[in-house]
Design a protein around this motif. Structure first.
Motif, PDB file in Angstrom:
ATOM      1  N   VAL A  62      28.097   2.103  50.633  1.00 27.56           N
ATOM      2  CA  VAL A  62      26.814   2.574  50.527  1.00 27.56           C
ATOM      3  C   VAL A  62      26.272   2.816  49.038  1.00 27.56           C
ATOM      4  O   VAL A  62      25.221   2.694  48.689  1.00 27.56           O
ATOM      5  CB  VAL A  62      26.666   3.892  51.456  1.00 27.56           C
ATOM      6  CG1 VAL A  62      25.216   4.881  50.931  1.00 27.56           C
ATOM      7  CG2 VAL A  62      26.647   3.614  52.743  1.00 27.56           C
ATOM      8  N   SER A  63      27.289   2.988  48.092  1.00 26.52           N
ATOM      9  CA  SER A  63      26.944   3.280  46.729  1.00 26.52           C
ATOM     10  C   SER A  63      26.331   2.385  46.032  1.00 26.52           C
ATOM     11  O   SER A  63      25.298   2.313  45.336  1.00 26.52           O
ATOM     12  CB  SER A  63      28.310   3.618  45.992  1.00 26.52           C
ATOM     13  OG  SER A  63      29.071   4.512  46.661  1.00 26.52           O
ATOM     14  N   ASN A 120      26.627  16.236  52.381  1.00 27.29           N
ATOM     15  CA  ASN A 120      27.398  16.256  51.253  1.00 27.29           C
ATOM     16  C   ASN A 120      27.035  16.853  50.247  1.00 27.29           C
ATOM     17  O   ASN A 120      25.910  16.171  49.866  1.00 27.29           O
ATOM     18  CB  ASN A 120      28.398  14.872  50.943  1.00 27.29           C
ATOM     19  CG  ASN A 120      29.390  14.938  49.904  1.00 27.29           C
ATOM     20  OD1 ASN A 120      29.782  15.924  49.582  1.00 27.29           O
ATOM     21  ND2 ASN A 120      29.868  13.710  49.520  1.00 27.29           N
ATOM     22  N   ASP A 131      20.407   8.939  53.766  1.00 26.50           N
ATOM     23  CA  ASP A 131      21.752   8.655  53.738  1.00 26.50           C
ATOM     24  C   ASP A 131      22.505   9.340  54.809  1.00 26.50           C
ATOM     25  O   ASP A 131      22.799  10.493  54.983  1.00 26.50           O
ATOM     26  CB  ASP A 131      22.306   9.096  52.362  1.00 26.50           C
ATOM     27  CG  ASP A 131      23.801   8.832  51.994  1.00 26.50           C
ATOM     28  OD1 ASP A 131      24.763   8.748  52.702  1.00 26.50           O
ATOM     29  OD2 ASP A 131      24.152   8.861  50.813  1.00 26.50           O
ATOM     30  N   ILE A 162      25.964   8.613  56.067  1.00 26.43           N
ATOM     31  CA  ILE A 162      27.183   7.825  55.960  1.00 26.43           C
ATOM     32  C   ILE A 162      28.079   8.551  56.823  1.00 26.43           C
ATOM     33  O   ILE A 162      29.026   8.207  57.231  1.00 26.43           O
ATOM     34  CB  ILE A 162      27.746   7.612  54.636  1.00 26.43           C
ATOM     35  CG1 ILE A 162      29.067   6.744  54.685  1.00 26.43           C
ATOM     36  CG2 ILE A 162      27.890   9.002  53.963  1.00 26.43           C
ATOM     37  CD1 ILE A 162      29.301   6.101  53.411  1.00 26.43           C
ATOM     38  N   TYR A 163      27.808   9.824  57.064  1.00 22.65           N
ATOM     39  CA  TYR A 163      28.668  10.740  58.165  1.00 22.65           C
ATOM     40  C   TYR A 163      28.165  11.179  59.481  1.00 22.65           C
ATOM     41  O   TYR A 163      28.560  12.167  60.128  1.00 22.65           O
ATOM     42  CB  TYR A 163      28.823  12.101  57.412  1.00 22.65           C
ATOM     43  CG  TYR A 163      29.565  12.019  55.893  1.00 22.65           C
ATOM     44  CD1 TYR A 163      30.748  12.230  55.823  1.00 22.65           C
ATOM     45  CD2 TYR A 163      28.614  12.089  54.962  1.00 22.65           C
ATOM     46  CE1 TYR A 163      31.324  12.086  54.592  1.00 22.65           C
ATOM     47  CE2 TYR A 163      29.084  12.014  53.502  1.00 22.65           C
ATOM     48  CZ  TYR A 163      30.610  11.903  53.492  1.00 22.65           C
ATOM     49  OH  TYR A 163      31.140  11.922  52.227  1.00 22.65           O
ATOM     50  N   SER A 179      33.138   3.934  55.352  1.00 17.10           N
ATOM     51  CA  SER A 179      33.879   4.666  54.592  1.00 17.10           C
ATOM     52  C   SER A 179      34.433   5.686  55.239  1.00 17.10           C
ATOM     53  O   SER A 179      35.588   6.108  54.953  1.00 17.10           O
ATOM     54  CB  SER A 179      33.214   4.831  53.106  1.00 17.10           C
ATOM     55  OG  SER A 179      33.285   3.832  52.322  1.00 17.10           O
ATOM     56  N   LYS A 180      33.622   6.382  56.121  1.00 21.62           N
ATOM     57  CA  LYS A 180      34.103   7.850  56.476  1.00 21.62           C
ATOM     58  C   LYS A 180      34.150   7.738  58.065  1.00 21.62           C
ATOM     59  O   LYS A 180      35.312   8.342  58.484  1.00 21.62           O
ATOM     60  CB  LYS A 180      32.652   8.921  56.170  1.00 21.62           C
ATOM     61  CG  LYS A 180      32.342   8.638  54.904  1.00 21.62           C
ATOM     62  CD  LYS A 180      33.151   9.105  53.730  1.00 21.62           C
ATOM     63  CE  LYS A 180      32.407   9.002  52.167  1.00 21.62           C
ATOM     64  NZ  LYS A 180      33.151   9.459  51.275  1.00 21.62           N
ATOM     65  N   ARG A 198      35.100  -0.991  51.241  1.00 24.69           N
ATOM     66  CA  ARG A 198      33.922  -1.095  50.394  1.00 24.69           C
ATOM     67  C   ARG A 198      32.920  -2.056  51.277  1.00 24.69           C
ATOM     68  O   ARG A 198      32.296  -2.906  51.002  1.00 24.69           O
ATOM     69  CB  ARG A 198      34.055  -1.774  49.129  1.00 24.69           C
ATOM     70  CG  ARG A 198      34.963  -1.265  48.041  1.00 24.69           C
ATOM     71  CD  ARG A 198      34.828   0.086  47.916  1.00 24.69           C
ATOM     72  NE  ARG A 198      33.592   0.767  47.495  1.00 24.69           N
ATOM     73  CZ  ARG A 198      33.107   1.733  48.151  1.00 24.69           C
ATOM     74  NH1 ARG A 198      33.466   2.228  49.283  1.00 24.69           N
ATOM     75  NH2 ARG A 198      31.857   2.148  47.598  1.00 24.69           N
TER      76      ARG A 198
HETATM   77  N1  PLP Z   1      26.756   8.797  50.222  1.00 26.67           N
HETATM   78  C1  PLP Z   1      27.268  10.072  50.415  1.00 26.67           C
HETATM   79  C2  PLP Z   1      26.670  11.288  50.978  1.00 26.67           C
HETATM   80  C3  PLP Z   1      28.725  10.063  50.352  1.00 26.67           C
HETATM   81  O1  PLP Z   1      29.338  11.500  50.436  1.00 26.67           O
HETATM   82  C4  PLP Z   1      29.444   9.058  49.849  1.00 26.67           C
HETATM   83  C5  PLP Z   1      30.827   9.236  49.406  1.00 26.67           C
HETATM   84  O2  PLP Z   1      31.341  10.019  49.464  1.00 26.67           O
HETATM   85  C6  PLP Z   1      28.789   7.744  49.682  1.00 26.67           C
HETATM   86  C7  PLP Z   1      27.277   7.822  50.032  1.00 26.67           C
HETATM   87  C8  PLP Z   1      29.289   6.438  49.190  1.00 26.67           C
HETATM   88  O3  PLP Z   1      29.958   5.897  50.177  1.00 26.67           O
HETATM   89  P1  PLP Z   1      30.507   4.416  50.024  1.00 26.67           P
HETATM   90  O4  PLP Z   1      31.971   4.714  49.883  1.00 26.67           O
HETATM   91  O5  PLP Z   1      30.016   3.681  51.304  1.00 26.67           O
HETATM   92  O6  PLP Z   1      30.163   3.695  48.979  1.00 26.67           O
END
Ligand code: PLP
Length: 403
Positions: free
Chosen positions: A102-103, A177, A205, A207-208, A237-238, A246
């Motif tokens: 996601v980064s 987060n 976002d 991701i969780y 990732s999570k 990645r």
């Molecule tokens: N967005 C949030 C809210 C995160 O906590 C994280 C990683 O801790 C990311 C994005 C980044 O995730 P990725 O590993 O997919 O780059």
């Protein structure tokens, strides 16, 4: 003198900043440091699902060449099915972009939108990559407050007061987060109403989105309204404990008819990077459609469920600490009684803790939180280690006074 680009002024990522560097120096001297600075499940003994690992091994030979710049069609179709099942309407595979986590996609989505001086509403506290990517793109991160007294929900009045003619987008992190908040449908409706009124792009976002506890219900922002442009982020990732692969994706949905030029820009950004990491793309379909092992981990008796309970109980029994119980993700964002501990500088607090107790935590200011009275705990260590780590924190705080 070779200088860095001025675009990097005010760009930081404290999760791997000076405190982390200090922790590595301490380790190099032969000491053990409990590093709770980053949400990386694998070092704490979490494994990606077996079928995901098998799929990666089986496909590695097929992954030697570049893929399409947006990613493998089969993986993007799996992402499409995933969001259709959640109730997002009118999705096309062309509106899905894969990335190196996601980064990577956050950086592209922000850079593809902003001109110099454009503003983006970012939560405080935030996941600091959001603030960093807005600044790196020449934009201004305008922080809106999430309210600890209201389960860390965004303060709508504060958001409203910060919208200007330069505001281009709003970032929503849900589940959150560092706070662990999970937003209600009503709150998301109000946020989208605001976005629609002011023609803001919504970056959601998520991701969780499978890491939820107790009775928490998750609603994907893209299901709430068709009238705003929504860019949703997710990845492996999570939920699939595979941060090192990645692998991530973003979905553009909603008011796409107003955003053809932006979507074209996203396409250009993706093509400039040739393609995302191909081996990891091969496992996305199996991950999304296979056994969802994460669901067992988040049960009260599951590993994450237990760790959450231990962490919350241990933290809140320390005099001078209060904490909102998180509903999602694997973080807590406790508050310190600054009077009791005489805390003026939360970075100093984290450094003192690291030096004395060999525990690495990130202070609230690392998440762009304006008051210096919070820190984040990553509750990924297994129960016994987590419990000992919280005891070390309690012992440290028993006598701590900042000078
Ligand atoms: N967005 C949030 C809210 C995160 O906590 C994280 C990683 O801790 C990311 C994005 C980044 O995730 P990725 O590993 O997919 O780059």
């Amino acid at each position: 003198m070779i200088r860095r680009s001025e675009r990097l002024n005010n760009v930081s990522y404290d999760l791997c900043g000076p405190l982390y560097e200090r922790a590595k120096e301490i380790e190099a001297l032969g000491h053990q440091v409990t590093k709770l600075n980053i949400g990386n499940p694998a070092p704490f003994g979490f494994d990606a699902p077996d079928e995901v690992i098998d799929q990666l091994i089986r496909n590695i030979r097929l992954a030697q060449g570049y893929s399409d710049h947006k990613g493998l069609l089969s993986a993007r179709e799996a992402v499409k099915r995933h969001y259709l099942a959640k109730g997002v309407d009118h999705i096309h595979t062309d509106d899905i972009f894969l990335g190196n986590g996601v980064s990577d996609l956050i950086m592209s989505a922000v850079q593809g939108l902003l001109n110099e001086g454009d503003e983006v509403l970012v939560p405080a506290p935030d996941y600091p990559l959001w603030t960093a990517s807005v600044r790196f793109a020449g934009g201004k991160a305008v922080h809106y407050l999430c309210d600890e007294e209201s389960e860390w929900f965004p303060d709508l009045a504060d958001i409203r007061s910060k919208i200007t003619s330069r505001t281009k987008a709003i970032v929503i992190i849900n589940p959150n987060n560092p706070t662990g908040a999970v937003y209600s449908k009503e709150l998301l409706q109000e946020l989208l109403q605001l976005a629609e009124e002011h023609e803001l792009v919504v970056f959601s976002d998520e991701i969780y989105d499978k890491i939820l506890y107790d009775d928490a219900a998750f609603f994907s922002t893209a299901t709430i309204s068709d009238s705003v442009l929504c860019v949703t982020f997710g990845g492996l990732s999570k939920n699939y404990l595979a941060a090192g692969f990645r692998a991530g994706w973003m979905l553009v949905s909603g008011a796409k008819h107003e955003a053809a030029a932006y979507i074209e820009g996203l396409n250009t950004m993706a093509s400039l990077r040739v393609c995302p990491n191909v081996p990891a793309q091969h496992v996305i379909e199996v991950a999304l459609e296979g056994q969802q092992e994460i669901y067992d981990l988040i049960l009260p008796a599951g590993r994450l469920g237990q760790q959450r309970a231990i962490c919350y109980e241990k933290l809140t029994s320390i005099p001078g600490i209060t904490c909102v119980k998180p509903k999602g993700a694997f973080y807590m964002f406790p508050k310190l009684d600054v009077k009791k501990f005489n805390i003026i500088d939360d970075q100093q607090f984290a450094m003192d803790l690291l030096m004395e107790s060999r525990v690495l935590l990130v202070p609230g200011s690392g998440f762009n939180y304006p008051q210096h009275d919070h820190f984040r705990v990553v509750y990924l260590p297994e129960p016994v280690e987590l419990s000992h780590t919280m005891d070390r924190l309690a012992n440290f705080l028993e006598h701590y006074q900042q000078h």
